[in-house]
Design an enzyme around this catalytic site. Structure first.
Site, PDB file in Angstrom:
ATOM      1  CE  LYS A   1      64.383  55.608  61.858  1.00  0.00           C
ATOM      2  NZ  LYS A   1      64.635  55.525  62.750  1.00  0.00           N
TER       3      LYS A   1
ATOM      4  CG  HIS B   1      62.593  60.156  64.611  1.00  0.00           C
ATOM      5  ND1 HIS B   1      63.523  59.408  65.894  1.00  0.00           N
ATOM      6  CD2 HIS B   1      62.279  60.950  65.383  1.00  0.00           C
ATOM      7  CE1 HIS B   1      63.658  60.274  67.445  1.00  0.00           C
ATOM      8  NE2 HIS B   1      62.511  61.381  66.253  1.00  0.00           N
TER       9      HIS B   1
ATOM     10  CG  ASP C   1      66.640  54.332  69.859  1.00  0.00           C
ATOM     11  OD1 ASP C   1      66.954  54.275  69.232  1.00  0.00           O
ATOM     12  OD2 ASP C   1      65.588  55.474  70.034  1.00  0.00           O
TER      13      ASP C   1
HETATM   14  C1  NCD Z   1      69.454  58.145  68.856  1.00  0.00           C
HETATM   15  C2  NCD Z   1      71.094  58.008  68.403  1.00  0.00           C
HETATM   16  O1  NCD Z   1      71.580  58.773  68.794  1.00  0.00           O
HETATM   17  O2  NCD Z   1      71.146  57.790  67.295  1.00  0.00           O
HETATM   18  N1  NCD Z   1      68.677  59.020  70.241  1.00  0.00           N
HETATM   19  C3  NCD Z   1      67.569  58.957  70.265  1.00  0.00           C
HETATM   20  O3  NCD Z   1      68.190  59.673  71.616  1.00  0.00           O
HETATM   21  N2  NCD Z   1      67.796  58.025  70.458  1.00  0.00           N
HETATM   22  C4  NCD Z   1      68.769  58.599  67.662  1.00  0.00           C
HETATM   23  C5  NCD Z   1      67.629  58.636  67.355  1.00  0.00           C
HETATM   24  O4  NCD Z   1      67.132  57.561  67.034  1.00  0.00           O
HETATM   25  O5  NCD Z   1      66.554  59.416  67.899  1.00  0.00           O
HETATM   26 ZN    ZN Z   2      67.003  54.903  67.015  1.00  0.00          ZN
END
Ligand code: NCD
Ligand code: ZN
Length: 346
Positions: free
Chosen positions: A102, A139, A250
């Site tokens: 990642k 990301h 996610d």
């Molecule tokens: C994710 C997290 O809380 O771990 N948060 C999010 O808003 N998606 C981190 C990520 O995947 O960016």
């Molecule tokens: Zn995420």
């Protein structure tokens, strides 16, 4: 009108499970719906070695409730840093349990302070990933404070992702949780090595949801929700049958106190209704016939894993989401808390 649908059991190609009591609180929601999930490595400290991934995997399997013991496979990932070595990449591949690495640009999101400061520092690791056929999971947002937060995905494509895939033409890349029409177009036009995951919440909401009648911390995630025209592009991509697009929730649990805060954490928790939410999107788009490929086939094919063999059935039935869930001595506000959803697992 369709009242039930039976699908090959789906997979979640992007999931935050956390650890310890928090993990024990949220894992059953995912394990009772999905056969497999790609587990994000952004713990504190992050999962940066194969040994850490193996240990984390063991903790996940041990946390599965007895009735779900044999039915769920966590697919582990490593967290790329400026110091990830080619030998660690080879070890990861040889372990057979690590399915991706990642890339978090340093400071992009929750627990990403150990992330990559400059991709040039990772060239040896990326060469190794390309060579051993281990996908890079991205990301896709720049962290440059001069770039508007709503433009960070588009600028990432131009500044980072385009040069990256030009340089590593055989590297398989998942552009994770895409949020813009720009990303959809980019992925469609890129080579077969490039695919994208799409969350249920980016398919269901546009950025107005963050400010509906006041500031709504439970609709804040990263990448941040975008305007309606982008949401429409995501729906077209998800329901269009193109094998480059697949499910990745996610789902990112944070305690209620860390969300409802002067500096609230990014992350939306959707695991409690993940497949139901995707079904609702596809139903609204008159595309239920495309749901199974999106949630059960495209991701498995891209990750070069066998498709699942068992099935789940969803029925068209209204149910009300809990107002709050318990979360390791705290509460967790689930996506659509207190609202009616229209599809239910049979
Ligand atoms: C994710 C997290 O809380 O771990 N948060 C999010 O808003 N998606 C981190 C990520 O995947 O960016
Ligand atoms: Zn995420």
């Amino acid at each position: 009108m369709i009242h039930t649908i039976t699908l090959t059991r789906p997979d979640d190609w992007h999931l935050h499970l956390r650890d310890g009591d928090q993990m024990r609180a949220v894992l059953p929601y995912t394990a009772s719906r999905f056969a497999r999930a790609i587990i994000m490595p952004n713990l504190r400290p992050p999962i940066v070695t194969t040994d850490m991934a193996l240990a984390y995997r063991t903790r996940i399997l041990a946390a599965l409730p007895p009735d779900l013991q044999s039915g769920f496979e966590p697919l582990m990932t490593l967290y790329l840093t400026d110091h990830t070595s080619p030998s660690e990449i080879i070890r990861a591949k040889e372990s057979g349990i690590v399915h991706g690495v990642k890339l978090y640009p340093a400071g992009a999101t929750t627990h990403s302070d150990a992330g990559v400061t400059d991709l040039a520092r990772c060239h040896a690791a990326l060469e190794a990933m390309q060579k051993v056929n281990l996908p890079l999971l991205v990301h896709g947002e720049v962290t440059d404070p001069a770039v508007d937060v709503f433009d960070r995905e588009k600028v990432f494509i131009d500044r980072v992702l385009s040069p990256l895939i030009w340089h590593f033409q055989n590297l398989r890349v998942v552009f994770e949780h895409i949020t813009t029409r720009d990303a959809v177009t980019f992925v469609k036009e890129a080579s077969r090595q490039v695919a994208a995951s799409i969350t249920a919440h980016h398919l269901l909401l546009n950025r107005n949801a963050i400010f509906q009648g006041g500031i709504r911390p439970h609709h804040f995630c990263l990448p941040v929700l975008k305007r309606e025209s982008h949401r429409q592009a995501l729906i077209e991509a998800a329901t269009g049958g193109n094998p480059k697009f697949f499910s990745g929730t996610d789902s990112a649990p944070h305690s209620q106190s860390n969300k409802e805060n002067a500096c609230g954490c990014a992350g939306i928790f959707t695991a409690h209704a993940a497949i139901e939410l995707y079904a609702q999107v596809f139903d609204q788009a008159n595309a239920l016939d495309k749901l199974e490929a999106f949630v059960s086939f495209h991701g498995a094919d891209f990750y070069q894993l066998p498709r699942n063999r068992d099935h789940i059935t969803l029925g068209k039935e209204n149910w009300i989401v809990s107002e709050r869930l318990t979360f390791a001595g705290d509460s967790l506000i689930p996506f659509c808390a207190g609202e009616i959803l229209t599809w239910k697992i049979a």
